[in-house]
Design an enzyme around this catalytic site. Structure first.
Site, mmCIF file in Angstrom:
data_model
loop_
_atom_site.group_PDB
_atom_site.id
_atom_site.type_symbol
_atom_site.label_atom_id
_atom_site.label_comp_id
_atom_site.label_asym_id
_atom_site.label_seq_id
_atom_site.Cartn_x
_atom_site.Cartn_y
_atom_site.Cartn_z
ATOM 1 N N SER A 1 -2.830 7.887 70.404
ATOM 2 C CA SER A 1 -2.611 8.712 71.621
ATOM 3 C C SER A 1 -2.931 10.168 71.261
ATOM 4 O O SER A 1 -3.409 10.915 71.877
ATOM 5 C CB SER A 1 -1.465 8.475 72.511
ATOM 6 O OG SER A 1 -1.351 7.222 72.906
ATOM 7 N N HIS B 1 1.693 13.436 71.914
ATOM 8 C CA HIS B 1 0.650 13.798 72.648
ATOM 9 C C HIS B 1 0.400 15.270 72.920
ATOM 10 O O HIS B 1 -1.003 15.739 72.564
ATOM 11 C CB HIS B 1 0.786 13.372 74.252
ATOM 12 C CG HIS B 1 1.089 11.670 74.373
ATOM 13 N ND1 HIS B 1 1.414 11.163 75.787
ATOM 14 C CD2 HIS B 1 0.785 10.822 73.280
ATOM 15 C CE1 HIS B 1 1.378 9.957 75.438
ATOM 16 N NE2 HIS B 1 1.231 9.709 74.215
#
Length: 509
Positions: A291, A342
């Site tokens: 991610s 993230h």
């Protein structure tokens, strides 16, 4: 005579194209064109119209029609406000009092239209005003009548449209500067690693994840720096793998073609590292996944938007911003999502892209400054992460150690327990687990010593007294065993096991 002003119309369009404008709309009869700046998103939209209008009311109606059409286009472009410079090129002006319709700009809540009517009587004053408005010179002239003027006009139109088409082609090529190679390598690698995890304990097994390189702060603090990188190809469960694989499949080729394969490789790996680093700083949990690197691809697209804002917003901009916003918000709302990773990946991708820049462009001072800034930020984050007091992760370490003990992997359990500092509030539990391991290994003397260490750290730890009683009973030292179990009962009077052991010892005595 009107063909001469057709020439003026196409000359103006060509001048605007050379001044970094592009055609966003051209009517089927080619007598109305909308052009916007490729350099500044907030620059006015230019509406250029070649029309011979006889009456002022017809002019007013056309401006009103333009207001509706432009406002609809504005909404599709996600523009909050839009200023329009509306230019009519005509041989003669309307025959009535048309000036009132253009002296006051037509506007609504979002669109402001400023109209100019250029005709044979005012062409050069209007042209001078437009040059000041656009801050550029515009070389436009009215050609003399000539038998071959029509052929010249057709040739010039073809040249102008070819020039505009070349601009579009150059923009399209920007998205095809490379081929998607590394994207598919990383997809294959993360799928292969998923099956390896599944065959060796399961991708949702914390011990397996740590064994194969998941981000685990205590081991990073022990010097296992590679855990900043290895989580990029590991995934926790099939759903996690599928989501990130599809995201990389659709996003990776776009970024790799835009930046080229070598630049993409640097961006992807550095973004993955930055995501792991941010997670190391802000999250104590065991984490893995691509991610952070995928968010780095979004960061690279944001950098492209910084360099080419108009092209970015005209093509992929709003979609990119929407997806980023949804994913970041999702990370804050849904538990167990490493949002720090993230956001770290997003920032890392932007910084990496600013270092390598876009291909086929000369190095800039900004690239060196970006590299310096990135080095300073990275070094600072690493220093903070390694120098700050460790987070309270003893409970997680103890839980992992128990799992290793259950699987009879005593060496790994000892390695985990070594991560707990002797002065930690939970250190007595680590000593107790060490004692349990020694019992399983039949090293009773070492087990007793660890139990005494646990009691020294927490004198109310009744389980340690109970196990001491068992060890002394095993040695047939029933008196010490009885003393130990009596102490355990003082601390835990209602425990049935302790009572049963005491009864057995009293019988033996």
């Amino acid at each position: 005579m009107s063909i001469r002003f057709d020439f003026v119309y196409w000359q103006m369009m060509f001048q605007l194209l050379k001044a970094d404008h592009e055609i966003v709309y051209l009517s089927s009869d080619e007598r109305e064109a909308w052009l916007q700046s490729t350099r500044e998103r907030k620059a006015p939209l230019v509406r250029l119209v070649r029309a011979d209008i006889d009456w002022g009311i017809s002019l007013k109606r056309d401006i009103q029609r333009a207001l509706i059409a432009v406002d609809e286009w504005r909404r599709k472009q996600f523009r909050r406000q839009l200023h329009v410079i509306n230019i009519y090129v005509m041989m003669y002006p309307p025959v009535d009092d048309w000036e009132l319709h253009v002296q006051h700009s037509l506007t609504n809540d979002r669109v402001h239209i400023e109209t100019f009517v250029m005709h044979a009587g005012n062409m050069y004053p209007i042209l001078h005003e437009l040059c000041e408005r656009f801050q550029q010179s515009m070389k436009v002239y009215v050609p003399d009548d000539s038998p071959i003027l029509y052929d010249e006009l057709q040739s010039f139109k073809k040249h102008v449209l070819s020039f505009a088409e070349q601009m579009y082609e150059n923009e399209r090529r920007m998205f095809e500067r490379g081929k998607a190679r590394w994207t598919y390598v990383f997809i294959a690698l993360q799928i292969a690693m998923f099956f390896i995890l599944e065959l060796n304990g399961g991708s949702t097994n914390t011990l397996t994840l740590i064994e194969y390189g998941a981000k685990f702060n205590p081991l990073i603090l022990q010097g296992e720096w590679w855990r900043f990188f290895t989580p990029i190809v590991l995934h926790i469960g099939f759903l996690h793998l599928i989501m990130n694989t599809f995201a990389l499949y659709y996003l990776g080729p776009l970024v790799e073609k835009l930046y080229g394969s070598s630049r993409f490789l640097f961006i992807y790996i550095f973004a993955g590292f930055a995501g792991s680093l941010a997670s190391f700083l802000f999250s104590p949990s065991v984490s893995a996944g691509a991610s952070g690197a995928i968010f780095g691809c979004f960061g690279a697209l944001l950098y492209f938007g910084k360099v080419h804002p108009h092209l970015f917003f005209r093509t992929i901009g709003m979609n990119v911003l929407t997806v980023i916003g949804i994913n970041v918000a999702f990370g804050f709302v849904v538990p167990n999502i490493d949002n720090a990773g993230h956001i770290g990946g997003l920032v890392g991708g932007f910084l990496a892209a600013s270092i390598v820049h876009l291909p086929k462009e000369r190095p800039r001072l900004g690239q060196w400054l970006a590299a310096l800034l990135t080095a300073i930020v990275t070094a600072t984050c690493l220093y903070i992460g390694f120098q700050r007091p460790p987070a309270d992760e003893a409970q997680l370490v103890l839980a992992l150690s128990k799992q290793y003990i259950d699987e009879r992997e005593y060496g790994e359990a000892e390695r985990m327990l070594a991560l707990i500092h002797p002065r930690d509030a939970e250190a007595y539990k680590a000593d107790f687990l060490r004692a349990y391991i020694r019992i399983q290994q039949k090293d009773y003397d070492a087990a007793k010593q660890y139990l005494y260490d646990a009691i020294e750290k927490n004198e109310r730890f009744h389980e340690a007294f109970y196990y001491l009683a068992l060890l002394y009973a095993e040695e047939k030292n029933y008196e010490k065993a009885k003393q130990a179990v009596e102490r355990a009962l003082q601390l835990q009077p209602d425990d049935s096991q302790y009572k049963q052991l005491l009864r057995e010892l009293e019988q033996l005595l």
